[in-house]
Design an enzyme around this catalytic site. Structure first.
Site, short mmCIF file in Angstrom:
data_model
loop_
_atom_site.label_atom_id
_atom_site.label_comp_id
_atom_site.label_asym_id
_atom_site.label_seq_id
_atom_site.Cartn_x
_atom_site.Cartn_y
_atom_site.Cartn_z
N ALA A 1 10.59 0.07 -2.23
CA ALA A 1 10.40 -1.39 -2.60
C ALA A 1 10.36 -1.45 -4.79
O ALA A 1 11.40 -2.09 -5.00
CB ALA A 1 9.51 -2.09 -1.66
N GLY B 1 3.54 3.32 5.68
CA GLY B 1 5.05 3.07 5.87
C GLY B 1 5.34 2.29 6.02
O GLY B 1 5.85 1.47 7.02
N LEU B 2 4.96 1.38 4.62
CA LEU B 2 5.46 -0.18 4.28
C LEU B 2 6.65 0.32 3.24
O LEU B 2 7.36 -1.20 2.57
CB LEU B 2 3.89 -1.46 3.86
CG LEU B 2 3.80 -1.98 4.90
CD1 LEU B 2 2.34 -2.52 4.40
CD2 LEU B 2 4.29 -2.45 6.11
N GLY B 3 6.88 0.73 2.98
CA GLY B 3 8.33 1.33 2.24
C GLY B 3 7.73 0.80 0.80
O GLY B 3 8.86 0.31 0.21
N SER B 4 6.51 1.99 0.17
CA SER B 4 6.44 1.27 -1.00
C SER B 4 7.36 1.84 -2.18
O SER B 4 7.54 1.60 -3.40
CB SER B 4 5.22 1.87 -1.42
OG SER B 4 4.35 3.02 -1.13
N PRO C 1 0.94 -1.36 0.17
CA PRO C 1 0.30 -0.35 -0.02
C PRO C 1 0.51 1.30 0.39
O PRO C 1 1.62 1.03 1.55
CB PRO C 1 -0.54 -0.14 1.48
CG PRO C 1 -1.24 -1.33 1.56
CD PRO C 1 0.73 -2.07 1.25
N ASP D 1 14.16 3.16 4.96
CA ASP D 1 13.80 2.68 4.24
C ASP D 1 14.03 1.59 3.02
O ASP D 1 14.70 0.36 3.19
CB ASP D 1 12.79 3.78 3.30
CG ASP D 1 11.69 3.85 4.13
OD1 ASP D 1 11.36 3.91 5.42
OD2 ASP D 1 10.46 4.12 3.73
#
Ligand code: PMV
Length: 309
Positions: A104, A98-101, A94, A145
């Site tokens: 990534a 905060g998930l580093g999209s 998403p 990140d």
């Protein structure tokens, strides 16, 4: 030619890490970005499947994050011209949560281009290329990140003095990652913390110091296999982040729901004011914590194991 990169989550130390205190981040392999490159006669095309659009590389503004990472990678590989290919992006991470999209997607692009040219880039090189592009997304990113995603290992990270140490995790532990469903760009909260720090440096320096102490203590517990003691540190870290003004009612509600359901610790993770929170769970509490997070309004919960792999 296919390359992937995992998501990530910050365990402890976000925001303070921008000001030189250490933080710990871990990869989240349950979500990932994937890039495929196939030859194509007509110059370089970029197809973003999630956004349902195709762009011609040569039409993108040079500061566009996708154009920037491609340009930097080609230059590092010593390739003067872009390949005649179509680069397809897919991501299950998403955005702005905060998930580093962003990191990534950039990492998967660097890896895919390197593979396309039959080259292997060192994770440290991948990380520094991605960091350049993170600056476009985030303004003043600490670099955590890109580091955790490029190395794909739990990392203890400090910006200044620079420390990047991958952690061994003798006793793997599990996190429930609860989403608020609110997209919150990191740039905004990082900017707000900067303004608050400028207004009252003494207060914020001591909040950052306390976060740094938590990160160091957490590292000791992880490396000595005492991960069940991480809970109180996470709870303290959440309190400090609230004092920095980066929590919100939805994050606080999810943290409370996790703790009420027996999680050993819980905190917001990443930029805050939305995005994700994390809870430390065990076999016994996993189902209850998950259910409690969903009942408290989380649109989704990911369970991720933290190990040295
Ligand atoms: O929201 P995320 O996961 O991108 O995390 C940002 C972490 C911060 O410490 C708030 C900013 C940074 O650059 O480290």
């Amino acid at each position: 030619m296919i390359a992937t990169a995992p998501g990530k989550i910050i365990l402890v130390g976000e925001h303070a890490v921008v000001y030189g205190r250490p933080a710990i981040a871990v990869p989240v392999s349950q979500v990932s970005a994937r890039v495929a490159i196939e030859d194509h006669a007509n110059g370089l095309l970029i197809r973003s499947r999630d956004l349902n659009r195709i762009d011609r590389y040569s039409d993108l503004d040079p500061t566009h994050p996708l154009a920037a990472i491609i340009r930097l990678t080609l230059s590092t590989l010593g390739e003067a011209a872009a390949p005649k290919a179509i680069l397809t992006l897919d991501s299950s991470i998403p955005i702005a949560s905060g998930l580093g999209s962003g990191a990534a997607v950039s990492t998967a692009i660097v890896r895919a281009l390197a593979k396309y040219y039959g080259r292997n880039l060192d994770p440290a090189v991948v990380s520094s290329l991605v960091h350049e592009v993170e600056k476009i997304h985030h303004g003043t990113p600490s670099g955590i990140d890109n580091t955790v995603i490029a190395f794909e290992r739990p990392v203890f990270f400090c910006r200044q003095p620079p420390i990047i140490e991958t952690l061994s995790v003798p006793r793997p532990f599990r996190l429930a990652i609860g989403n608020t469903g609110i997209a919150s760009p990191t740039k905004n909260t990082v900017g707000d913390v900067r303004r608050a720090w400028e207004a009252d440096r003494e207060k914020h320096e001591s909040l950052f110091d306390a976060c740094g102490i938590i990160a160091r203590h957490a590292r000791t517990l992880i490396e000595s296999g005492e991960t069940h003691h991480l809970g109180p540190l996470m709870i303290d870290n959440h309190r400090l982040l609230r004092e920095m003004g980066v929590s919100c009612a939805e994050l606080d509600a999810l943290v409370e729901a996790a703790l009420n359901a027996g999680a050993l610790g819980a905190k917001l993770s990443g930029g805050g004011r939305g995005g994700n929170m994390i809870a430390l769970i065990t076999d016994e509490t996993e189902a209850r914590v998950k259910e409690s997070l969903l009942n408290a309004g989380a649109p989704g919960v990911i369970v991720s194991e933290v190990s040295s792999q």
